[in-house]
Design a protein around this motif. Structure first.
Motif, PDB file in Angstrom:
ATOM      1  N   ASP A 180       0.802  -1.219   0.000  1.00 15.32           N
ATOM      2  CA  ASP A 180       0.000   0.000   0.000  1.00 15.32           C
ATOM      3  C   ASP A 180       0.838   1.273   0.000  1.00 15.32           C
ATOM      4  O   ASP A 180       0.498   2.235  -0.684  1.00 15.32           O
ATOM      5  CB  ASP A 180      -0.928   0.013   1.218  1.00 15.32           C
ATOM      6  N   ILE A 181       1.959   1.280   0.745  1.00 13.84           N
ATOM      7  CA  ILE A 181       2.695   2.528   0.916  1.00 13.84           C
ATOM      8  C   ILE A 181       4.173   2.408   0.529  1.00 13.84           C
ATOM      9  O   ILE A 181       4.740   3.318  -0.065  1.00 13.84           O
ATOM     10  CB  ILE A 181       2.522   3.044   2.370  1.00 13.84           C
ATOM     11  N   ASN A 182       4.783   1.261   0.849  1.00 11.81           N
ATOM     12  CA  ASN A 182       6.201   1.075   0.499  1.00 11.81           C
ATOM     13  C   ASN A 182       6.378   0.869  -1.000  1.00 11.81           C
ATOM     14  O   ASN A 182       7.481   1.036  -1.533  1.00 11.81           O
ATOM     15  CB  ASN A 182       6.791  -0.105   1.266  1.00 11.81           C
ATOM     16  N   ILE A 183       5.304   0.545  -1.684  1.00  9.84           N
ATOM     17  CA  ILE A 183       5.369   0.337  -3.136  1.00  9.84           C
ATOM     18  C   ILE A 183       5.869   1.599  -3.851  1.00  9.84           C
ATOM     19  O   ILE A 183       6.567   1.521  -4.869  1.00  9.84           O
ATOM     20  CB  ILE A 183       3.988  -0.101  -3.688  1.00  9.84           C
ATOM     21  N   TYR A 184       5.554   2.768  -3.304  1.00  8.39           N
ATOM     22  CA  TYR A 184       6.038   4.014  -3.904  1.00  8.39           C
ATOM     23  C   TYR A 184       7.561   4.104  -3.817  1.00  8.39           C
ATOM     24  O   TYR A 184       8.230   4.535  -4.762  1.00  8.39           O
ATOM     25  CB  TYR A 184       5.424   5.225  -3.205  1.00  8.39           C
ATOM     26  N   ASN A 185       8.104   3.710  -2.659  1.00  2.00           N
ATOM     27  CA  ASN A 185       9.552   3.698  -2.498  1.00  2.00           C
ATOM     28  C   ASN A 185      10.210   2.723  -3.464  1.00  2.00           C
ATOM     29  O   ASN A 185      11.259   3.016  -4.045  1.00  2.00           O
ATOM     30  CB  ASN A 185       9.922   3.320  -1.067  1.00  2.00           C
ATOM     31  N   ILE A 186       9.582   1.572  -3.634  1.00  5.48           N
ATOM     32  CA  ILE A 186      10.143   0.563  -4.542  1.00  5.48           C
ATOM     33  C   ILE A 186      10.187   1.098  -5.970  1.00  5.48           C
ATOM     34  O   ILE A 186      11.190   0.942  -6.677  1.00  5.48           O
ATOM     35  CB  ILE A 186       9.327  -0.745  -4.479  1.00  5.48           C
ATOM     36  N   HIS A 187       9.113   1.745  -6.393  1.00  2.00           N
ATOM     37  CA  HIS A 187       9.087   2.313  -7.746  1.00  2.00           C
ATOM     38  C   HIS A 187      10.196   3.353  -7.921  1.00  2.00           C
ATOM     39  O   HIS A 187      10.871   3.377  -8.958  1.00  2.00           O
ATOM     40  CB  HIS A 187       7.730   2.951  -8.028  1.00  2.00           C
ATOM     41  N   LEU A 188      10.370   4.194  -6.928  1.00  2.00           N
ATOM     42  CA  LEU A 188      11.416   5.212  -7.014  1.00  2.00           C
ATOM     43  C   LEU A 188      12.788   4.570  -7.164  1.00  2.00           C
ATOM     44  O   LEU A 188      13.569   4.937  -8.051  1.00  2.00           O
ATOM     45  CB  LEU A 188      11.386   6.097  -5.769  1.00  2.00           C
ATOM     46  N   ILE A 189      13.072   3.596  -6.325  1.00  4.25           N
ATOM     47  CA  ILE A 189      14.397   2.975  -6.301  1.00  4.25           C
ATOM     48  C   ILE A 189      14.643   2.158  -7.561  1.00  4.25           C
ATOM     49  O   ILE A 189      15.718   2.246  -8.173  1.00  4.25           O
ATOM     50  CB  ILE A 189      14.540   2.112  -5.033  1.00  4.25           C
ATOM     51  N   VAL A 190      13.672   1.364  -7.970  1.00  6.37           N
ATOM     52  CA  VAL A 190      13.833   0.577  -9.202  1.00  6.37           C
ATOM     53  C   VAL A 190      13.987   1.500 -10.405  1.00  6.37           C
ATOM     54  O   VAL A 190      14.769   1.225 -11.320  1.00  6.37           O
ATOM     55  CB  VAL A 190      12.635  -0.384  -9.377  1.00  6.37           C
ATOM     56  N   GLY A 191      13.271   2.619 -10.406  1.00  9.13           N
ATOM     57  CA  GLY A 191      13.415   3.575 -11.495  1.00  9.13           C
ATOM     58  C   GLY A 191      14.809   4.157 -11.575  1.00  9.13           C
ATOM     59  O   GLY A 191      15.289   4.490 -12.657  1.00  9.13           O
ATOM     60  N   LEU A 192      15.481   4.284 -10.423  1.00 11.81           N
ATOM     61  CA  LEU A 192      16.833   4.828 -10.392  1.00 11.81           C
ATOM     62  C   LEU A 192      17.902   3.772 -10.642  1.00 11.81           C
ATOM     63  O   LEU A 192      18.889   4.023 -11.346  1.00 11.81           O
ATOM     64  CB  LEU A 192      17.105   5.494  -9.034  1.00 11.81           C
TER      65      LEU A 192
END
Length: 321
Positions: A180-192
């Protein structure tokens, strides 16, 4: 694009506030259940939506739209996205794409087979501040440590502790802090950084669901900690450390309000180039372009990114078993 929205919850209400400025998006339908008929009618009147449906199959068969925005609870994303793709509709799905990795692979294969656009609505990948952040990374040298903390006490957590299990805290419905919430962090990190070498998730479990947790991602010489919590609160920020400086992202990773660039402890610049106040605007402008131009190459690029994120989630959940 001619857009049909399925759902009438909080995210739909939030999205509809920007539609007046999405000049190339026509709201042709909103779809829900008979139980939500009054809400659907109110949204239709307020936002000038052409039609209301309380049956998805009827909407797919008779509605005038080319794209479906799937904004229902997590565990329903797969079912509705698959039906839409089977009926020749492009699909924009809210995050997380699906509950299971295998479901995502099924949707991806179906979209590719039918030459349709399939996209995940994940705001940070489209915000100008995120795009500028990627360009600034070389300025801080070799990346060593990233800490991304999105901790926000949920009002629904109190209900959960009292015995009421809402979808966001229901393990059978794709709930939990990771999804629900950590998924945003994962997207940011994988994108980088792309796909990590190792994934480990250390959750706090209450009654079978992760109410908070630390995700460890190993990228060899770069180590990442992604924290997501719905049972506690802390300053929300992301810190990216290199051997020549650091970058601090201010606020949640789904909003990317601004970021600061440092040379050791010296602030070099504060950057905020987002072009619209609402976090969802830039992603839907790009979605419309991709669909209008049938840019399947761009769609595939975004889909491959989402696949890596879904793989990380799968490995995280497996590590926590």
């Amino acid at each position: 694009m001619k857009l049909a929205i399925i759902g009438s919850g909080k995210i739909v209400h939030d999205f509809l506030t920007i539609t007046k400025d999405l000049k190339d998006t026509e709201l042709t339908a909103i779809i829900g259940t008979k139980h939500s008929q009054d809400v659907l009618n109110q949204l239709q009147d307020q936002y000038h939506i052409n039609e209301v449906f309380t049956d998805f199959d009827t909407a797919l068969a008779t509605g005038d739209f080319d794209t479906v925005y799937v904004a229902v609870p997590n565990f329903l994303h797969y079912t509705f996205a698959k039906k839409a793709l089977e009926q020749g509709k492009n699909v924009i799905s809210e995050k997380p794409f699906t509950v299971k990795y295998e479901e995502f692979l099924d949707l991806k294969a179906l979209a590719e087979k039918n030459q349709l656009v399939l996209l995940e609505a994940i705001t940070n990948q489209y915000l100008q501040n995120y795009l500028d952040l990627k360009k600034k990374l070389p300025d801080i040298g070799d990346l060593k440590i990233i800490e991304s903390n999105y901790s926000q006490y949920s009002s629904r957590y109190d209900a959960f502790r009292a015995g009421e299990i809402l979808p966001v805290f229901d393990p059978k419905k794709g709930g939990g802090a990771l999804m629900d919430i950590n998924i945003y962090n994962i997207h940011l990190i994988v994108g980088l950084l792309g796909k990590p070498e190792q994934v480990e998730y250390l959750p706090n479990i209450e009654r079978g669901i992760d109410t908070s947790g630390m995700l460890i991602l190993n990228y060899g010489t770069t180590k990442v900690v992604a924290i997501g919590a719905k049972d506690s609160t802390a300053p929300i920020r992301t810190v990216i450390q290199g051997n020549k400086g650091s970058i601090v992202v201010n606020g949640p990773t789904n909003e990317m309000d601004s970021f600061n660039v440092y040379d050791n402890d010296k602030l070099l610049e504060k950057i905020n180039h987002n072009i619209y106040p609402h976090r969802m605007y830039q992603e839907f402008v790009e979605f419309e372009r991709i669909i209008r131009e049938n840019d399947l190459e761009a769609a595939e690029k975004h889909l491959n990114h989402s696949q890596t994120v879904m793989w990380v989630v799968k490995e995280a959940l497996k590590s926590a078993d």
